[in-house]
Design an enzyme around this catalytic site. Structure first.
Site, short mmCIF file in Angstrom:
data_model
loop_
_atom_site.label_atom_id
_atom_site.label_comp_id
_atom_site.label_asym_id
_atom_site.label_seq_id
_atom_site.Cartn_x
_atom_site.Cartn_y
_atom_site.Cartn_z
N GLY A 192 72.18 48.28 37.66
CA GLY A 192 70.86 47.65 37.77
C GLY A 192 70.48 47.44 39.21
N ASN A 193 69.44 46.67 39.45
CA ASN A 193 69.05 46.33 40.82
C ASN A 193 68.45 44.92 40.82
OD1 ASN A 193 66.04 46.53 40.49
ND2 ASN A 193 66.62 48.62 39.90
N ARG A 194 68.10 44.44 42.00
CA ARG A 194 67.72 43.03 42.14
C ARG A 194 66.22 42.76 41.94
NH1 ARG A 194 72.37 40.95 44.43
NH2 ARG A 194 73.47 42.43 45.77
N ALA A 241 61.18 48.84 39.80
CA ALA A 241 62.26 49.46 40.58
C ALA A 241 63.12 50.22 39.58
CB ALA A 241 63.07 48.39 41.28
#
Ligand code: C5P
Length: 400
Positions: free
Chosen positions: A207-209, A275
């Site tokens: 995943g990402n932030r 994102a």
């Protein structure tokens, strides 16, 4: 449309006043703040206690309250964004049309600067009467909005035109009215927001932030300007109380791709602020992977580029992308604008304080197809959203 709107509901003395309890409830449910002004005869049909509980505000019935405090009609009118007189009797209508000001309700009306809506309610012959028609025309000539009475059974037992419009129809009428003249009235907007989670096994993911805050701020701003918004939102705790924002929750890039493609046709504006993970595990384990060797390799495969696909298949949609970069911000963003066939790209520096993922603030540069750069300095994401939406509105107008 009614979110955070300050509304004065002025109730005059007709039997339809009993429906105002429901009307107050509907307005409050739509996010409006409601203050009720009740005429003496209206209080015989509906109690101030009921209206006070439902509106969560004291009900104003006279120039002085029970403690001899003065109810300042001018302040009340200044507070309100709009006034709704429902039901409007023939008597109060005549006073409004002729300038008679013999109670607090009329004093508030004559002090109003915001929009005024009236929902007449009378018996058959009264509503048909030439003087009543003339008075309603006078109010319209003053720029007020008449919510037409409806047909059906009347309190007298007669049947015909004269019933106050149903509370749902009154709310609908006001909402439609407020939408008009808004830059995005009648426009359909699709937004991608948040991160994507790419499953490795049933419990792990890549995943990402990204928080989804920027995309949701855009959704709120556009909805407040009349748009019908759909947000395809990756895993995020964010939600919206706005009725004009539909949230479609997805996990992975593939799910986001499918949800976006299914809705692309017929959109006027598409903003991709998500994102999206560039890669996903080539294979997803069906059961939790066990810890074994010292090192571990995961084969990845490319995700679909949603925005690039939208650019390729673009018809009339106005397409906006985001670019989060750590170096050569404007150059890389400008390249993406061309490669993905966008109308605008919003460039975000990934390594500046208070900018980008997770923050409540942002600072961006926006590039258009002619390489013009518009810089928006560090401010709240809500303020950045407003500036972006204003710019998009301007560019969409120019494009036609
Ligand atoms: O990842 P990249 O820098 O190319 O992202 C630029 C824009 O493309 C962003 O608006 C992002 O939402 C979109 N994008 C996408 N699908 C991807 C990758 C990026 O829609 N797989």
């Amino acid at each position: 449309m009614l979110q955070n709107k300050k509304i004065i509901l002025a109730i005059t003395g007709g039997i339809a006043a009993y429906k105002c309890a429901h009307l107050v409830r509907l307005l409050v449910k739509q996010g409006a703040s409601v203050k009720v002004v009740l005429s003496a005869s209206a209080a015989q049909f509906v109690t101030p206690q009921t209206l006070s509980v439902l509106s969560k505000n004291e009900v104003i019935q006279d120039f002085f309250d029970a403690n001899f405090n003065w109810n300042n009609h001018v302040h009340l009118a200044e507070w309100a964004d709009l006034m709704l007189v429902a039901p409007l009797t023939a008597n109060s209508l005549a006073k409004m049309a002729s300038g008679t000001c013999d109670n607090i309700l009329l004093a508030v009306y004559f002090s109003m600067r915001g929009k005024v809506f009236v929902a007449p309610a009378m018996d058959l012959e009264m509503y048909r009467h030439a003087t009543v028609k003339e008075n309603l025309n006078k109010l319209e000539a003053l720029g007020h909005y008449v919510i037409p009475a409806e047909s059906g059974e009347l309190a007298s037992g007669l049947s015909g035109e004269g019933r106050m419009a149903e509370p749902e129809n009154i709310v609908h009428f006001i909402e439609n009215n407020l939408k008009q003249g808004m830059p995005f009235a009648g426009k359909k907007v699709l937004i991608t927001a948040g991160p994507t989670h790419e499953a490795i096994d049933p419990v792990r993911f890549i995943g990402n932030r990204s928080s989804g805050k920027m995309g949701m701020a855009l959704a709120e701003t556009l909805a407040a300007q009349g748009a019908e918004v759909c947000v395809v939102l990756g895993p995020s705790v964010l939600q919206s109380a706005n009725k004009n924002i539909q949230i479609v929750r997805v996990e992975s890039a593939d799910e986001m791709y499918a949800a976006v493609m299914q809705r692309y046709a017929g959109q006027h504006l598409v903003i991709c602020s998500a994102a999206v993970a560039d890669y996903k595990p080539a294979q997803v384990a069906t059961s939790k992977m066990k810890k074994k060797a010292e090192t571990f390799e995961l084969a990845l495969t490319k995700n679909p580029d949603i925005l690039a696909k939208l650019g390729e298949t673009k018809e009339n949609q106005f397409l906006v992308g985001f670019a989060l970069e750590t170096e050569n911000l404007l150059e890389n963003a400008g390249q993406k604008l061309k490669n993905k066939n966008l109308d605008l790209i919003v460039a975000n520096a990934a390594n500046e304080p208070g900018v980008g993922f997770g923050h409540d603030t942002n600072a961006v540069s926006v590039i258009d197809q002619h390489n013009n750069v518009f810089k928006f300095e560090l401010k709240s994401k809500a303020d950045i959203a407003l500036e972006l939406v204003n710019l998009v509105a301007l560019k969409m107008k120019v494009k036609g």
